[in-house]
Write an enzyme that holds these catalytic residues in place. Structure first.
Site, short mmCIF file in Angstrom:
data_model
loop_
_atom_site.label_atom_id
_atom_site.label_comp_id
_atom_site.label_asym_id
_atom_site.label_seq_id
_atom_site.Cartn_x
_atom_site.Cartn_y
_atom_site.Cartn_z
N PRO A 132 0.80 -1.22 0.00
CG PRO A 132 -0.32 -1.25 2.05
CD PRO A 132 0.50 -2.09 1.14
CD GLU A 177 -0.11 -8.78 9.58
OE1 GLU A 177 -0.15 -9.81 10.27
OE2 GLU A 177 -0.48 -8.74 8.39
NE ARG A 227 -8.89 -3.81 -19.44
CZ ARG A 227 -10.01 -3.92 -20.13
NH1 ARG A 227 -10.60 -5.08 -20.26
NH2 ARG A 227 -10.54 -2.86 -20.70
CG ASP A 257 -11.14 0.08 -22.05
OD1 ASP A 257 -12.02 -0.08 -22.91
OD2 ASP A 257 -10.46 -0.84 -21.57
#
Ligand code: 6GU
Length: 247
Positions: free
Chosen positions: A88, A115, A153, A168
């Protein structure tokens, strides 16, 4: 492209790879996918991959040795892979990064647990850290799947003829226009007339304006970077868009 994923949950990837765009890319020989079980690179009887944090605190931290060993092993391949850790705290994955990674011959994804991973992995073992958004997953596996699909993709030949990730939403810089199919009327809700009368110029104009309207209403931040012509600007101004004030 060869994609290898280092994980303590190799089974996690079984069913997602049996469906959709990833399956088609594998079946067509466009990508080759392998999981690497991190526990195969442990050296103790318990196949340990984590330990308590120095300095104390909650949770466990992944130990560096099995990760370094696994990555060393995979780096021996030719051409050498780009090694990416999912975390993250990484750079946010977007279409620009996906398109860039779609050009690589080999990628290795390292899935950590949230963690923590011993910091020496980030500083001495991997090339890049990626995140898929500002929220926390307990492991990098779901993020690796997202990254794999988004990147795949953008590989030429993966999406069917005529379609491509380049058309897209977010690639064109705007949200896609709404779509309708049969029946023409469903529970009292009608398909817009313009889509039924076969006038392709009118349809194109309507779709462009719907794209602009949705983007203005939901993601005005995207309008700043989108390529807009005079007709687009005129339409947006009628909706109340003021470029200077946007953001
Ligand atoms: Cl890449 N990993 C984890 N554990 N959580 C995340 C993430 C990655 N991206 C967003 N949240």
């Amino acid at each position: 492209m060869i994609i290898e994923v280092i994980t303590i949950f190799p089974d996690f990837f079984d069913s997602p790879l049996r469906a959709g765009v990833l399956r088609r890319a594998v079946d067509a020989g466009i990508i080759e996918f392998r999981t690497v079980n991190l526990r195969d690179y442990t050296s103790d009887r318990h196949r340990t991959t984590d330990d308590r944090p120095f300095g104390g605190g909650e949770g466990m931290v992944m130990i560096p040795e099995p990760i370094f060993k696994a990555v060393d092993d995979l780096r021996r391949a030719s051409p050498p892979p780009e090694v990416i850790m999912l975390t993250p705290r990484g750079e946010r994955l977007d279409n620009r990064i996906a398109r860039e990674l779609a050009n690589k011959k080999r990628l290795v994804f390292l899935c950590g647990r949230y963690e923590g991973i011993d910091e020496r992995v980030a500083s001495g073992c991997i090339d890049r850290e990626l995140s898929i958004g500002d929220y926390v997953l307990s492991g990098g596996e779901t993020a690796a799947l997202v990254a794999m699909e988004v990147i795949t993709r953008f590989i030429p030949g993966v999406l069917g003829c005529g379609t491509s990730a380049e058309n897209d939403s977010f690639t064109t810089g705007l949200i896609e226009h709404p779509q309708y199919t049969r029946p023409r009327e469903f529970r009292g809700m009608k398909v817009p007339d313009v889509l039924l009368n076969g006038n392709h110029r009118d349809i194109a104009t309507w779709r462009r304006q719907q794209s602009l309207r949705l983007t203005y209403e939901r993601r005005p931040d995207l309008l700043e970077k989108a390529e807009l012509d005079r007709d687009d600007m005129e339409f947006l101004k009628r909706l109340g868009y003021r470029p200077e004030a946007a953001g």
